[in-house]
Design an enzyme around this catalytic site. Structure first.
Site, PDB file in Angstrom:
ATOM      1  N   CYS A   1       0.910  -1.254  -0.007  1.00  0.00           N
ATOM      2  CA  CYS A   1       0.002  -0.033   0.094  1.00  0.00           C
ATOM      3  C   CYS A   1       0.758   1.214   0.123  1.00  0.00           C
ATOM      4  O   CYS A   1       1.804   1.233   0.693  1.00  0.00           O
ATOM      5  CB  CYS A   1      -0.836   0.058   1.294  1.00  0.00           C
ATOM      6  SG  CYS A   1      -1.763   1.363   1.745  1.00  0.00           S
TER       7      CYS A   1
ATOM      8  N   HIS B   1       3.674  -9.084  12.344  1.00  0.00           N
ATOM      9  CA  HIS B   1       2.756  -8.858  11.393  1.00  0.00           C
ATOM     10  C   HIS B   1       3.873  -8.274  10.303  1.00  0.00           C
ATOM     11  O   HIS B   1       4.764  -7.509  10.326  1.00  0.00           O
ATOM     12  CB  HIS B   1       1.958  -7.590  11.686  1.00  0.00           C
ATOM     13  CG  HIS B   1       0.983  -7.326  10.618  1.00  0.00           C
ATOM     14  ND1 HIS B   1       1.200  -6.485   9.395  1.00  0.00           N
ATOM     15  CD2 HIS B   1      -0.575  -8.019  10.499  1.00  0.00           C
ATOM     16  CE1 HIS B   1       0.220  -6.226   8.877  1.00  0.00           C
ATOM     17  NE2 HIS B   1      -0.767  -7.369   9.321  1.00  0.00           N
TER      18      HIS B   1
ATOM     19  N   GLU C   1       3.455  -5.909   7.923  1.00  0.00           N
ATOM     20  CA  GLU C   1       3.781  -4.457   7.727  1.00  0.00           C
ATOM     21  C   GLU C   1       4.693  -4.212   8.946  1.00  0.00           C
ATOM     22  O   GLU C   1       5.573  -3.161   8.523  1.00  0.00           O
ATOM     23  CB  GLU C   1       2.389  -3.599   7.772  1.00  0.00           C
ATOM     24  CG  GLU C   1       2.677  -2.131   7.789  1.00  0.00           C
ATOM     25  CD  GLU C   1       1.365  -1.630   8.417  1.00  0.00           C
ATOM     26  OE1 GLU C   1       1.523  -0.469   8.582  1.00  0.00           O
ATOM     27  OE2 GLU C   1       0.206  -2.129   8.165  1.00  0.00           O
TER      28      GLU C   1
ATOM     29  N   THR D   1      -0.290   0.759  10.214  1.00  0.00           N
ATOM     30  CA  THR D   1      -1.701   1.548   9.659  1.00  0.00           C
ATOM     31  C   THR D   1      -2.912   1.140  10.063  1.00  0.00           C
ATOM     32  O   THR D   1      -3.831   1.871  10.064  1.00  0.00           O
ATOM     33  CB  THR D   1      -1.459   1.752   8.004  1.00  0.00           C
ATOM     34  OG1 THR D   1      -1.472   0.362   7.682  1.00  0.00           O
ATOM     35  CG2 THR D   1      -0.101   2.129   7.703  1.00  0.00           C
TER      36      THR D   1
ATOM     37  N   CYS E   1      -4.025   4.590   9.036  1.00  0.00           N
ATOM     38  CA  CYS E   1      -4.845   5.075   7.868  1.00  0.00           C
ATOM     39  C   CYS E   1      -6.212   5.524   8.097  1.00  0.00           C
ATOM     40  O   CYS E   1      -6.851   5.340   8.730  1.00  0.00           O
ATOM     41  CB  CYS E   1      -4.883   3.632   7.080  1.00  0.00           C
ATOM     42  SG  CYS E   1      -6.039   3.791   5.508  1.00  0.00           S
TER      43      CYS E   1
ATOM     44  N   SER F   1      -6.516 -12.013   9.667  1.00  0.00           N
ATOM     45  CA  SER F   1      -6.300 -10.597   9.460  1.00  0.00           C
ATOM     46  C   SER F   1      -6.027  -9.573  10.633  1.00  0.00           C
ATOM     47  O   SER F   1      -7.169  -9.551  11.258  1.00  0.00           O
ATOM     48  CB  SER F   1      -7.515 -10.045   8.497  1.00  0.00           C
ATOM     49  OG  SER F   1      -7.322  -8.915   8.472  1.00  0.00           O
ATOM     50  N   SER F   2      -5.091  -9.113  10.699  1.00  0.00           N
ATOM     51  CA  SER F   2      -4.935  -8.153  11.700  1.00  0.00           C
ATOM     52  C   SER F   2      -5.719  -6.877  11.936  1.00  0.00           C
ATOM     53  O   SER F   2      -6.466  -6.925  12.929  1.00  0.00           O
ATOM     54  CB  SER F   2      -3.484  -7.376  11.918  1.00  0.00           C
ATOM     55  OG  SER F   2      -3.388  -6.447  12.746  1.00  0.00           O
ATOM     56  N   ASN F   3      -6.157  -6.421  10.940  1.00  0.00           N
ATOM     57  CA  ASN F   3      -7.227  -5.445  10.690  1.00  0.00           C
ATOM     58  C   ASN F   3      -8.710  -5.969  10.959  1.00  0.00           C
ATOM     59  O   ASN F   3      -9.357  -5.247  11.796  1.00  0.00           O
ATOM     60  CB  ASN F   3      -7.039  -4.645   9.134  1.00  0.00           C
ATOM     61  CG  ASN F   3      -8.178  -3.779   9.132  1.00  0.00           C
ATOM     62  OD1 ASN F   3      -9.146  -4.155   8.143  1.00  0.00           O
ATOM     63  ND2 ASN F   3      -8.422  -2.569   9.888  1.00  0.00           N
TER      64      ASN F   3
ATOM     65  N   SER G   1     -10.121  -4.762   3.898  1.00  0.00           N
ATOM     66  CA  SER G   1     -10.033  -5.779   2.428  1.00  0.00           C
ATOM     67  C   SER G   1     -11.185  -6.610   1.953  1.00  0.00           C
ATOM     68  O   SER G   1     -10.928  -7.467   1.313  1.00  0.00           O
ATOM     69  CB  SER G   1      -8.706  -6.435   2.522  1.00  0.00           C
ATOM     70  OG  SER G   1      -8.565  -7.204   3.536  1.00  0.00           O
TER      71      SER G   1
END
Length: 216
Positions: free
Chosen positions: A22, A54, A56, A98, A128, A156-158, A200
């Site tokens: 990203c 993670h 990122e 983010t 983000c 998924s962490s998010n 996502s």
């Protein structure tokens, strides 16, 4: 584990899948690299609020050659301050992964401001903007429905952060990967059901979940 639904669908259709970083993350990497260059001669430290291991976060830590402190919560930050990994006598710059919770990041920054001398802390706003906006919208959404189906990959962490946000406001929140995970006993006849997902999560997958609920 199983691949995310979007990747699985693309593979089934014969597409090659290319994972692209990203642009928001790329800018964050540049910011951390520049901060590290400023801090190293002064004995300072880069602190990153994020999930250890993670992808990122690994990329962010790499901008410092591994010389950054990653904290997942306030308890880990307390430990890092106590054992000197986060200095209290040198400048510190703090960044967030983010996709982390804006409220949790604010707590991390508040603790650092409390413990460090005035003027020695620089806080970077790196959550983000889409994620931050979604937190506010999800809070209202979770409270306006009886049952929440949160759709995302289980790794998924998010997704975990946003699902936890929903669950903190509506205990009848269920984290599912697809419509196959839905259980009839979760619902009453008069329940209002909300379907939402991670940043996502594709709309087509949430629509499939919504159709499955309607069919019940």
């Amino acid at each position: 584990g199983e691949p995310p639904q979007t990747y699985a669908k693309a593979a089934a259709l014969g597409f090659n899948v290319i994972d692209c970083t990203c642009p928001v993350v790329l800018r964050l990497q540049d910011s951390i690299r520049n901060a590290y260059a400023r801090l190293k001669p002064l004995g300072g430290k880069v602190v990153i609020f994020g999930k250890i291991g993670h992808a990122e976060v690994l990329g962010l830590v790499g901008q410092t050659g591994g010389d950054a402190v990653v904290v997942e919560d306030l308890a880990m930050l307390e430990e890092a301050l106590a054992d000197g990994r986060v200095p209290t006598d040198a400048p510190v710059e703090v960044f967030s992964q983010t996709t982390k919770s804006p409220d949790e990041y604010a707590g991390i920054c508040a603790l650092l401001k409390e413990r460090l001398p005035q003027g020695s802390l620089t806080v970077h706003d790196t959550v983000c903007s889409q994620v931050a906006t979604r937190h506010g919208r999800l809070s209202s959404f979770a409270q306006s429905h009886d049952v929440i189906l949160f759709v995302s990959g289980k790794t998924s962490s998010n997704g975990r952060v946003l699902c936890d946000l929903c669950k903190s406001l509506n205990i009848r929140t269920y984290h599912i990967g697809s419509e196959a995970d839905i259980k009839r006993e979760w619902f009453g006849d008069e329940d209002r059901v909300g379907v939402c997902g991670a940043t996502s999560t594709p709309m087509w997958l949430m629509e499939k979940v919504a159709d499955a609920v309607r069919a019940l």
